[in-house]
Motif scaffolding. Structure first.
Motif, short mmCIF file in Angstrom:
data_model
loop_
_atom_site.label_atom_id
_atom_site.label_comp_id
_atom_site.label_asym_id
_atom_site.label_seq_id
_atom_site.Cartn_x
_atom_site.Cartn_y
_atom_site.Cartn_z
N ASN A 168 72.30 57.43 -1.46
CA ASN A 168 73.75 57.03 -0.50
C ASN A 168 73.70 57.58 0.59
O ASN A 168 74.62 57.33 1.49
N LEU A 169 72.54 57.88 1.26
CA LEU A 169 72.44 58.41 2.83
C LEU A 169 72.26 57.01 3.36
O LEU A 169 71.57 56.13 2.97
N SER A 170 72.86 56.87 4.69
CA SER A 170 72.70 55.89 5.80
C SER A 170 71.21 55.88 6.16
O SER A 170 70.57 57.02 6.07
N ILE A 171 70.54 54.93 6.58
CA ILE A 171 69.30 55.18 7.22
C ILE A 171 69.32 56.02 8.40
O ILE A 171 68.33 57.02 8.32
N PRO A 194 61.60 51.73 10.91
CA PRO A 194 61.76 50.34 11.48
C PRO A 194 63.12 49.71 11.10
O PRO A 194 63.81 48.98 11.69
N LEU A 195 63.91 50.25 9.90
CA LEU A 195 65.04 49.94 9.33
C LEU A 195 65.96 50.16 10.59
O LEU A 195 66.90 49.24 10.97
N SER A 196 65.86 51.04 11.36
CA SER A 196 66.62 51.73 12.25
C SER A 196 66.58 50.78 13.44
O SER A 196 67.37 50.59 14.03
N ASP A 197 65.19 50.73 13.90
CA ASP A 197 64.89 49.77 15.01
C ASP A 197 65.45 48.48 14.95
O ASP A 197 65.89 48.00 16.13
N LEU A 205 62.12 42.26 8.20
CA LEU A 205 61.32 42.10 9.55
C LEU A 205 61.07 43.77 9.52
O LEU A 205 59.78 44.00 10.05
N ALA A 206 61.69 44.42 9.11
CA ALA A 206 61.50 45.87 9.34
C ALA A 206 60.23 46.36 8.37
O ALA A 206 59.27 47.06 8.93
N SER A 248 64.34 43.31 20.76
CA SER A 248 63.14 44.23 20.79
C SER A 248 62.15 44.46 19.54
O SER A 248 60.92 44.51 19.93
N ALA A 249 62.85 44.23 18.45
CA ALA A 249 61.98 44.20 17.32
C ALA A 249 61.01 42.90 17.35
O ALA A 249 59.86 43.01 16.89
N LEU A 250 61.78 41.84 17.66
CA LEU A 250 60.79 40.61 17.82
C LEU A 250 59.75 40.72 18.81
O LEU A 250 58.66 40.14 18.55
N ASN A 251 60.27 41.18 19.98
CA ASN A 251 59.17 41.09 20.86
C ASN A 251 58.06 42.33 20.53
O ASN A 251 56.93 42.14 20.94
N ALA A 252 58.47 43.19 19.80
CA ALA A 252 57.40 44.20 19.22
C ALA A 252 56.37 43.55 18.30
O ALA A 252 55.11 43.94 18.59
N LEU A 253 56.84 42.57 17.55
CA LEU A 253 56.00 41.61 16.92
C LEU A 253 55.05 41.10 17.92
O LEU A 253 53.78 41.01 17.61
#
Length: 943
Positions: free
Chosen positions: A791-794, A813-816, A841-842, A875-880
Motif C-alpha cells: 500500500n506504499l506509493s512508489i 524507473p516508475l518514479s522517473d 516504459l519503466a 525525459s524518459a523517452l529521451n533516456a531510451l
C-alpha cells in the motif's frame, strides 16, 4: 384544537453540490462546492486526487444512492458496498460516469450499436424501406382490397370487368372434380379455362381431361374461378361495397391472389402476398435488419460478417505484384504453379491484364481471379480441389496455411441475410450505409427526401439519426463507420461515442462525470468537443470533466484544481471558482503557471541528426494512399495528424508487422501492403508499448511487473519470525497458495454478479482486503507487514527501501516516468491506459546492460498526463534514445511534437480524405506547411 406546526420551506432550490470532508485515497479532508448546470473542469497533476474526488467520491455516492431505490435483492448488498470516505454530500443528482475503458470485446458490438443508430436504422427500413426484386428491379408491393377497388374506380364508367380467382386446391388429397364440387356447393357457378367460360356442372359433365390433373401441379393454374362480373358505375355507392366483398372472396379462394379481366382483354393481377417475379419476399420488420437476431442474421456467418475460410491477405500477401509477377502465393509451388500457367494462358485469349498489379485491378477483375475465367479455374477452384482431396496430408497442410478469418461469402461482410438487402431506401441497402464514413452518412441523411406519407411514419426516427450523426461528427469521429467493431476503438473514441448516446437520451437534471474525453483528439477538433459538452450542460445537466487539455480548461464555467503535488503531496483543494478568478488567484497552482505562460516546456536546443533510417515504401492499408515514410533510427519520431488520418494504420498495421516479420516468422505474409528498406541491421528487437492492461487479473500490479516484488519477498523471508516458521517467498505471494487468503484468492475483494446490473465488488470478509492470511501479516520489516508495503506509493517506497539498492533499482524507473503516486500493489484494473503504458516504459528503463537496439512504439503516451508530467515523460523517452534505442510515438500533444527529432504528419483530413503524407522532417519546417492543421497549432509552441 391543536395547531400543527409547519416546517420552514426553503427559500431557494439548492443550486450546487456540496462535498464536506472528502478523504478517499489521498484526499486531505477537503470541502468543495460544485455549481449545478455548469461545465466544471477538475484538473491537477497526475495522481493529485482528481479521480478520487470525481469517481471515488462523487460517482460512488451517486451510485450508492441509486441502489437505495432498487429492489430488495439489489439492496441486500448495499450495506456491504464501500461507502466513500466523506462526511456528507448534499445536493447530488443522478450520476452517470463516462469512462475511457473499452466497454466490450464482443465482435457483434459496433459503433452503430453503441450509439443506438443501428436501432433507429432498423426501424427506418422496416417503416419506409422499399423491397426491390433482384430479378426485374421493380418494387415488391402487397396489394390490399382497397388497392383493387381504387383501380376499378379509376376505369372509364361502363367498363365491363370479370373478377377471377386462380384455382387452388385447399386439400391435395382431393381431386379436381371433388374441389369443383365443393365450389359448386359454396355457390360458385362458372369456371374459366382455355379462353372460355363453363358452368361448373357442364364442365364436370364434359369429363374434361383437366379433371385428371394433379392438384399440386402448377399446370392446374389454367383454371380460374369466376367470382363476379360487373360494369363500372362510380356513382353507385352500393357497388363499391359489393366489389369489396367480391374482391375479398376472390383473394380468399385464390389464396391471396385475384385477377381482373377487362372487356378489351387487358388483365391485371393483384396479390396480398409479398411476392414478385416468382419470388416470395420477407416483409420488412425491424428484426429482419438485426444481425444479433437469428431471423435477420446471415445464416452462414451467423451475423459476425466473417467466417473461417481462405484468408485473402495470406493468399495475396503483396497486392503490389501482378499475377505474372507472383502475387498469388498459393500458386508459387512446383506443382501448384501449373494452375497459374493455365490461368495466364486462358487470360491471354480474353485480354485479361496479368501484368497489372493486383491492387490496380478493378473489383470485377479481382473477382475473376478468384472465381475463374473461361477454360481456367480461379483461386476458389484451386482450394475446392484441395478440400476434395483432403485425405492427402500435403493438401491439409496447404489448406491450414492459408486459412484465417475472412469475409463471409454469403453476405460479403454485411452480416444480414440476403432478403434484408433487397429492402432499400433511396436505392441503398442497410449494409451499404453502415459501411461508409459517418461524415458521408450524415450528408446522405441530411439530403434524404421522402414522401409526405413516409415522413409522417419516420419523422422522429430521422430526427434521432441525424442528431446522433451530427454529434459524432462534432466530437471528431466522422471518419469511423457504423460497422466499425467496438473492440477496435481506443478509450477516447469509446468515451466520445458514449457521449453521443447520452446526448441522444435527452436526460436532464443529471450529473455527468467524464474522464478526459479529449484523449485521442487532435487540437483542431477540441473546440467541437467543448461545444458538445456545453450542449449537454444546456440541457439542464451538471457536467464534471477530469481534463488536462488546455482548450477544455479555458472553456470551463468553473475550475477545481487539486494538488499541489501528486500522491502524498496532493489531495488538497488548491483552487475552486471561475476561470477568470483562476487567472487572478491561482498562483499556487502548477496548472495556472502553464496556462499563463510563466512556466513552459523548453524547445530542444539541438535535434538529433538523421544518420541511420528506415524507409517504409508503398503503405496503402485502409485509407493510406500508397505513401513512402522515413523513420530515423536512434531518434524520437512523432507520427501526428487529425483523428482518422491514418496514424494508427501506418504504425500498428504497417510498420510494426514489417519490423516483427524480421524476427518472427509468424508475422510474414500477414497482408502488409508496404515494404521496408534501410538500415535494418541496426535493429535487434521491436516493442509495442500499448495502453492495454499490464496483466489479465486484478492481482497483477506495478511492483510485480517491474520485477521488484521478488527482492521484497526475500526481505520478508529473511526476518526472524519467517525463519522460525519456515516461510518461503511463496508465502508472501498472492498468486499461489500458501500465504494468500484463499477466500478471495489474493484479490482482496469478491465480485458479486448482479443479474441486471453491473457486478458489485465487495471487500473480502476474511482478510478485510489485506490479501494475506493473518499469520503472514504478523511478519514485519521495519514495522510494516507485506500488505502495508504493497500500500506504499512508489515515492514512499523509495524512502522506505533506501537501504535496499536492489529494490530501489527496480522501482526508481516508475518514479522517473511520473508514477510516484501509484501504489506498489495497486491492481492493474485500476490503472488507466496511460498509467499502464508508463509502467511498461519503466520496465524497459530499468533494464541494465541491455545491448539490444530496440524500436519502441508508443500510442499516445501523454494520456492522463498533466503539463508538468509531460516533462517527465519526455525525459524518459529521451533516456531510451540516449541508450541507443529508437522511439516512435503516435501523438497529438504539441509539447511532445515540438520536442521530436522528426515529425511525420498525415492528413490533411480523416477517413477517405486522409492517408496522405502531408509532411516529414523537423518540427521547425512543419509550421511552414499551409495544409497542415498540426503545423498551425505548433506555431504557437515554437514562437
Amino acid at each position: 384544537m391543536t395547531r400543527v406546526k409547519e416546517l420552514p420551506r426553503p427559500s431557494t432550490l439548492i443550486n450546487s453540490i456540496l462535498i464536506k470532508g472528502a478523504r478517499s485515497n489521498n484526499l486531505k479532508n477537503i470541502d468543495v462546492e460544485i455549481p449545478k448546470n455548469r461545465l466544471v473542469v477538475v484538473t491537477g497533476l497526475s495522481g493529485s486526487g482528481k479521480s478520487s474526488l470525481v469517481m471515488d467520491t462523487l460517482y460512488s455516492e451517486g451510485q450508492r444512492r441509486y441502489v437505495e431505490s432498487l429492489s430488495s435483492y439489489a439492496r441486500q448488498f448495499l450495506n456491504r458496498m464501500k461507502k466513500p470516505d466523506v462526511d456528507y454530500i448534499k445536493g447530488i443528482c443522478p450520476a452517470i460516469a463516462v469512462e475511457q475503458k473499452v466497454s466490450t470485446s464482443n465482435a457483434r458490438s459496433t459503433v452503430g450499436s453503441l450509439t443506438e443508430i443501428n436501432d433507429y436504422l432498423r426501424l427506418l427500413y422496416a417503416r419506409i424501406g422499399h423491397t426491390i426484386s433482384p430479378i426485374s428491379g421493380q418494387e415488391v408491393k402487397k396489394h390490399s382490397v382497397t388497392d383493387v377497388i381504387n383501380y376499378l374506380m379509376s376505369l372509364v364508367p361502363g367498363t365491363k370487368v370479370f373478377l377471377y380467382a386462380p384455382f387452388h386446391a385447399k386439400n391435395y388429397d382431393r381431386s379436381v372434380k371433388q374441389e369443383l364440387t365443393i365450389l359448386l356447393q359454396k355457390g360458385f357457378t362458372r369456371i374459366h379455362t382455355g379462353g372460355k367460360l363453363y358452368r361448373i356442372e357442364e364442365f364436370l359433365a364434359g369429363k374434361s381431361k383437366l379433371l385428371a390433373l394433379n392438384l399440386s401441379d402448377p399446370k392446374t393454374s389454367v383454371l380460374r374461378l369466376l367470382v363476379d362480373r360487373f360494369a363500372i358505375e362510380p356513382s353507385d355507392e352500393t357497388q363499391q361495397q359489393r366489389l369489396a366483398d367480391s374482391v375479398q372472396t376472390a383473394m380468399y379462394e385464390g389464396e391471396g391472389m385475384c385477377l381482373l379481366e377487362l372487356e378489351d382483354g387487358t388483365e391485371m393481377h393483384f396479390s396480398n402476398r409479398y411476392e414478385l417475379d416468382g419470388i416470395e419476399f420477407v416483409e420488412p420488420v425491424p428484426d429482419l435488419f438485426n444481425y444479433n437476431n437469428p431471423f435477420g442474421a446471415c445464416p452462414r456467418c451467423e451475423g459476425f460478417g466473417r467466417i473461417m475460410g481462405i484468408d485473402h491477405d495470406k493468399v495475396i500477401p503483396d497486392p503490389g505484384l501482378s499475377l505474372y509477377g507472383g502475387a498469388i502465393a498459393c500458386w508459387s509451388g512446383e506443382k501448384s504453379s501449373t494452375w497459374l500457367d493455365r490461368f495466364i494462358l486462358a487470360a491471354e485469349k480474353i485480354g485479361f491484364p496479368v501484368h497489372r498489379p493486383y491492387q490496380d485491378l478493378s473489383p470485377e477483375e479481382q473477382k475473376l481471379v478468384w472465381r475463374g475465367i473461361p477454360k481456367a479455374q480461379g483461386i476458389d477452384g484451386f482450394f475446392d480441389e484441395l478440400a476434395s482431396k483432403a485425405y492427402k496430408i500435403q493438401n491439409r497442410i496447404m489448406l491450414a496455411r492459408f486459412r484465417g478469418r475472412t469475409l463471409c461469402s454469403e453476405c460479403d461482410g454485411g452480416r444480414l441475410r440476403k432478403e434484408a438487402t433487397y429492402v432499400k431506401i433511396s436505392g441503398h441497402a442497410l449494409p451499404e450505409l453502415t459501411d461508409v464514413p459517418i461524415k458521408d452518412l450524415k450528408v446522405f441523411f441530411d439530403a434524404l427526401i421522402v414522401s409526405d406519407h413516409e415522413m409522417q411514419l419516420a419523422r422522429r426516427i430521422l430526427l434521432e439519426i441525424r442528431t446522433r450523426l451530427r454529434t459524432l461528427c462534432d466530437v471528431g469521429l466522422g471518419y469511423l463507420t457504423l460497422e466499425r467493431a467496438a473492440a477496435s476503438l481506443s478509450g477516447g473514441e469509446t468515451q466520445r461515442i458514449n457521449l453521443t448516446r447520452l446526448l441522444g437520451s435527452n436526460l436532464t437534471a443529471s450529473l455527468y462525470l467524464l474522464d478526459e474525453p479529449s484523449v485521442g483528439l487532435h487540437p483542431r477538433d477540441t473546440q467541437r468537443l467543448v461545444s458538445v459538452l456545453k450542449t449537454l450542460r444546456d440541457l439542464g445537466n451538471t457536467v464534471v470533466v477530469v481534463e488536462h487539455e488546455e482548450e477544455v480548461v479555458r472553456s470551463a464555467d468553473a475550475i477545481i484544481d487539486i494538488g499541489p503535488g501528486a500522491g502524498i503531496h496532493g489531495g488538497h483543494l488548491v483552487f475552486a471558482g471561475t476561470y477568470a478568478d483562476f487567472l487572478k488567484n491561482g498562483q499556487h497552482s502548477l496548472t495556472y503557471q502553464y496556462l499563463n505562460g510563466s512556466r513552459i516546456m523548453q524547445v530542444p536546443k539541438h535535434r538529433r541528426a538523421v544518420v541511420h533510417k528506415l524507409k517504409l515504401i508503398g503503405a496503402r492499408k485502409h485509407n493510406l494512399k500508397k505513401i513512402d515514410v522515413t523513420i530515423p533510427l536512434q531518434a524520437m519520431t512523432v507520427i501526428t495528424g487529425v483523428s482518422g488520418s491514418g496514424k494508427t494504420t501506418l504504425v500498428k498495421y504497417e510498420l510494426y508487422p514489417l519490423l516483427m516479420s524480421m524476427f518472427d516468422e509468424t508475422y510474414k505474409g500477414k497482408g502488409m501492403s508496404a515494404s521496408l528498406s534501410g538500415d535494418k541491421s541496426m535493429i535487434t528487437q521491436v516493442e509495442m508499448v500499448s495502453q492495454n492492461p499490464i496483466g489479465r487479473s486484478s492481482r497483477s500490479n506495478p511492483v510485480t511487473y517491474v520485477k521488484a516484488y521478488d527482492p521484497i519477498r526475500e526481505l520478508f523471508c529473511d526476518q526472524q519470525l519467517s525463519q522460525i516458521r519456515g516461510y518461503k517467498p511463496k508465502h508472501f505471494s498472492f498468486n499461489v497458495e500458501g500465504g494468500r487468503c484463499e477466500t478471495c484468492k489474493g484479490d482482496g475483494e469478491i465480485i458479486v454478479e448482479m443479474q441486471f446490473l453491473a457486478d458489485v465488488k465487495l471487500e473480502c470478509d476474511e482478510c478485510r482486503g489485506q490479501r494475506f492470511k493473518r499469520e503472514i501479516l504478523e511478519v514485519a520489516y521495519k514495522g510494516k507487514n507485506i500488505n502495508d508495503v504493497l500500500n506504499l506509493s512508489i515515492e514512499e517506497a523509495m524512502d522506505f527501501f533506501r537501504t535496499e539498492p536492489e529494490v530501489i533499482r527496480k522501482i526508481k524507473p516508475l518514479s522517473d516516468v511520473g508514477l510516484g503516486y501509484v501504489k506498489l500493489g495497486q491492481p492493474s484494473s485500476t490503472l488507466s491506459g496511460g498509467e499502464a503504458q508508463r509502467v511498461k516504459l519503466a520496465s524497459f528503463l530499468g533494464r541494465e546492460n541491455d545491448s539490444n537496439r530496440i524500436v519502441f512504439i508508443f500510442d499516445e503516451p501523454t494520456t492522463g498526463l498533466h503539463f508538468h508530467d509531460i516533462e517527465k515523460l519526455l525525459s524518459a523517452l529521451n533516456a531510451l534514445v540516449e541508450q541507443g534505442h529508437t522511439v516512435v510515438v503516435i501523438e497529438h500533444n504539441m509539447e511532445v511534437i515540438k520536442s521530436a527529432d522528426w515529425v511525420v504528419d498525415l492528413g490533411p483530413e480523416g477517413g477517405d480524405e486522409g492517408g496522405y503524407l502531408v509532411f516529414e522532417g523537423r518540427p521547425e519546417e512543419l509550421v511552414k506547411v499551409n495544409e497542415s492543421y498540426t503545423g498551425e497549432f505548433l506555431k504557437q509552441k515554437l514562437l
